[in-house]
Design a protein around this motif. Structure first.
Motif, PDB file in Angstrom:
ATOM      1  N   LEU A  68       0.993  -0.930   0.360  1.00  0.00           N
ATOM      2  CA  LEU A  68      -0.083  -0.153   0.376  1.00  0.00           C
ATOM      3  C   LEU A  68       0.827   1.074  -0.126  1.00  0.00           C
ATOM      4  CD1 LEU A  68      -2.959   1.203   0.307  1.00  0.00           C
ATOM      5  CD2 LEU A  68      -2.603   1.429   2.964  1.00  0.00           C
ATOM      6  N   LEU A  70       0.028   5.055  -0.599  1.00  0.00           N
ATOM      7  CA  LEU A  70      -1.296   6.055  -0.906  1.00  0.00           C
ATOM      8  C   LEU A  70      -0.676   7.247  -1.420  1.00  0.00           C
ATOM      9  CD1 LEU A  70      -3.083   5.264   2.684  1.00  0.00           C
ATOM     10  CD2 LEU A  70      -3.996   4.735   0.294  1.00  0.00           C
ATOM     11  N   ASP A  91      -3.851   0.956  -3.996  1.00  0.00           N
ATOM     12  CA  ASP A  91      -5.469  -0.467  -4.154  1.00  0.00           C
ATOM     13  C   ASP A  91      -4.664  -1.244  -3.659  1.00  0.00           C
ATOM     14  OD1 ASP A  91      -3.801  -0.982  -6.476  1.00  0.00           O
ATOM     15  OD2 ASP A  91      -5.508  -0.423  -8.040  1.00  0.00           O
ATOM     16  N   VAL A  93      -3.895  -2.237  -0.960  1.00  0.00           N
ATOM     17  CA  VAL A  93      -4.241  -2.840   0.461  1.00  0.00           C
ATOM     18  C   VAL A  93      -5.953  -2.796   0.508  1.00  0.00           C
ATOM     19  CG1 VAL A  93      -4.667  -3.252   2.767  1.00  0.00           C
ATOM     20  CG2 VAL A  93      -2.205  -4.077   1.331  1.00  0.00           C
ATOM     21  N   CYS A  95      -8.807  -0.660   2.718  1.00  0.00           N
ATOM     22  CA  CYS A  95      -8.405  -0.202   3.491  1.00  0.00           C
ATOM     23  C   CYS A  95      -9.456   1.195   3.630  1.00  0.00           C
ATOM     24  CB  CYS A  95      -7.106   1.119   4.119  1.00  0.00           C
ATOM     25  SG  CYS A  95      -6.694   2.030   2.611  1.00  0.00           S
ATOM     26  N   TYR A 109      -7.063   6.797   7.694  1.00  0.00           N
ATOM     27  CA  TYR A 109      -7.230   5.270   6.026  1.00  0.00           C
ATOM     28  C   TYR A 109      -7.221   3.875   7.288  1.00  0.00           C
ATOM     29  CZ  TYR A 109      -6.833   8.002   2.535  1.00  0.00           C
ATOM     30  OH  TYR A 109      -6.937   8.766   1.514  1.00  0.00           O
ATOM     31  N   THR A 369      -0.212  -7.102   6.291  1.00  0.00           N
ATOM     32  CA  THR A 369       0.008  -5.942   5.186  1.00  0.00           C
ATOM     33  C   THR A 369       1.062  -5.412   5.325  1.00  0.00           C
ATOM     34  OG1 THR A 369      -2.307  -6.081   6.538  1.00  0.00           O
ATOM     35  CG2 THR A 369      -1.440  -3.895   4.984  1.00  0.00           C
ATOM     36  N   ILE A 371       2.903  -1.891   4.009  1.00  0.00           N
ATOM     37  CA  ILE A 371       2.757  -0.123   4.138  1.00  0.00           C
ATOM     38  C   ILE A 371       4.196   0.097   3.645  1.00  0.00           C
ATOM     39  CG2 ILE A 371       1.865   1.640   5.280  1.00  0.00           C
ATOM     40  CD1 ILE A 371      -0.114  -0.311   6.442  1.00  0.00           C
TER      41      ILE A 371
END
Length: 460
Positions: A68, A70, A91, A93, A95, A109, A369, A371
């Motif tokens: 992820l 953003l 897009d 992951v 959220c 988020y 996850t 990020i």
């Protein structure tokens, strides 16, 4: 000291370019290191360990398309995303976007797979980022705050970084910093012991989760200082700066027991850091994070039940750490369980180079996850599920210093170029948490217990 320009991207150092020297060197090292590796060495890896290995890999460079990121959806961060050719997907992951109370269209988020995890992209303004960098290096990494180097070296009282600044400005010689074992031996007029640490892997410490119920026992546990290395040699100031890894914030954390040493008293929390962290917590609409209340009630909040509705008033950061990551450093999967306040928000601020952050579940068997965190991003870990989740940082992404941390600032010192050069290979993480729940008096509780114990002894 001259700073590199923002366009200095040599093809010889581009790990993504198969024709570059960096790519070819990484390939040679990879082939050499895997020559005798068993074919199915990864069969016993947990999902978290497999993810760590994937993003740590130096060759081939890891594909971040499942990470992820953003910032890739924010046009104002386009130049930042282009740095280092590292980028994930906005897009990648699942959220949910939520508005912040601070207004002005700012967003955060949440993550359905990790209740209590909140990401605030680009929350810290560029000017605040610079102030935090200066604070982390010039003010926090110095006496009386402990750093990883204090155990082994006698650091200058002004701070290692501040001495380094004077060296870079030509105001001081690049003097050697002496090993603590040598200084202590000379004070005793003895030769330092030659026996170093026992060979073998680093010993892991599994600490008991802290709680108000076991606070007295934890506070009473002996916490002797770690012995200094007996094998170190004097090191020039400029060579020691890259070895700085952490500086303590607030309550002193004892790494040997992985518990707080409350006997040393509470350390100072910078008003700059306190203000940013409290602003983060106050800006989040927690009812949007934990739902209508039914879902949060099913979580293990402890005897008092959910307390997120009071965080705006009860959150008070009183401990933390500043991490200084070089581009080859990693932070392996771990769980934070030393705070008695086991659900209060932990606020983590990223500065400098970008990094891949992994957060999983209550065991390493839960797939994490991924990020991508960039400078100015803030992560908040809160609630029982998230605060006890395994998390780590397997990769610092080289060449990702954002443009807003380049060039001179408004400081009268005129020395930002020295900070900038350091940041080109560094990620600074300011990680702050709340040790005690509201209404808990650590001093009174400990004194009462000790008084009761003394009375029992006297009556015998």
């Amino acid at each position: 000291m001259a700073a590199m320009t923002s366009t200095a991207t040599s093809s010889s150092g581009d790990i993504h370019d198969p024709t570059s020297a960096a790519y070819k060197k990484a390939r040679r090292k990879y082939l050499k290191s895997t020559r005798n590796r068993p074919e199915h060495v990864d069969a016993d890896w947990t999902p978290f360990r497999a993810a760590e290995k994937k993003y740590k890999a130096r060759f081939p460079p890891p594909d971040l398309s499942d990470v992820l990121d953003l910032a890739t959806a924010d046009p104002t961060r386009a130049q930042e995303v282009a740095r280092g050719k590292w980028k994930g997907r906005a897009d990648a992951v699942p959220c949910t976007e939520i508005p912040l109370r601070a207004g002005e269209g700012r967003r955060a988020y949440t993550f359905p797979g990790t209740p209590g995890l909140v990401l605030l992209p680009s929350f810290v303004r560029p000017d605040e980022q610079r102030r935090l960098v200066r604070w982390a290096l010039s003010h926090q990494a110095r006496y009386p705050n402990e750093t990883n180097l204090d155990t082994h070296y006698v650091l200058p009282k002004e701070g290692l970084w501040n001495q380094y600044l004077r060296v870079c400005k030509g105001e001081s010689e690049d003097v050697d910093v002496l090993p603590r074992a040598v200084v202590e031996a000379e004070a005793k007029q003895e030769a330092p012991e030659t026996m170093g640490e026992a060979p073998g892997p680093r010993k892991l410490v599994s600490n008991e989760p802290a709680s108000p119920e076991n606070y007295v026992a934890l506070a009473s546990t002996p916490k002797p200082p770690a012995p200094p290395s007996q094998t170190l040699r004097p090191v020039p100031t400029s060579n020691l700066v890259p070895r700085l890894r952490w500086a303590n914030v607030g309550w002193y954390y004892h790494w040997g027991t992985k518990q707080y040493d409350f006997s040393r008293g509470p350390g100072e929390i910078s008003q700059l850091v306190r203000g940013i962290c409290k602003g983060v917590v106050e800006s989040i609409p927690w009812e949007r994070v934990f739902g209508d209340g039914e879902e949060s009630k099913r979580m293990d909040w402890g005897e008092g039940g959910p307390d997120w509705m009071d965080w705006k008033d009860t959150y008070e950061p009183d401990a933390g750490i500043v991490n200084y990551y070089q581009t080859k450093d990693t932070l392996m999967a771990h769980v934070d369980r030393s705070e008695l306040s086991a659900t209060s928000p932990l606020v983590s601020i990223s500065l400098g180079c970008a990094a891949v952050f992994l957060i999983g579940g209550l065991t390493r068997e839960d797939p994490p996850t991924p990020i991508l965190l960039r400078s100015g991003d803030v992560v908040v870990m809160s609630g029982p599920a998230c605060r006890r989740a395994y998390h780590g940082v397997p990769r610092i992404l080289e060449g990702t210093l954002p443009p807003h941390l380049e060039g001179a600032d408004d400081s009268e010192d005129g020395d930002w170029n020295i900070y900038e050069e350091y940041l080109r290979g560094t990620r600074i993480n300011v990680n702050v948490r709340q040790v005690f729940p509201k209404g808990f008096d650590p001093v009174a509780d400990l004194e009462q217990t000790q008084s009761t114990a003394l009375s029992r002894v006297q009556r015998r």
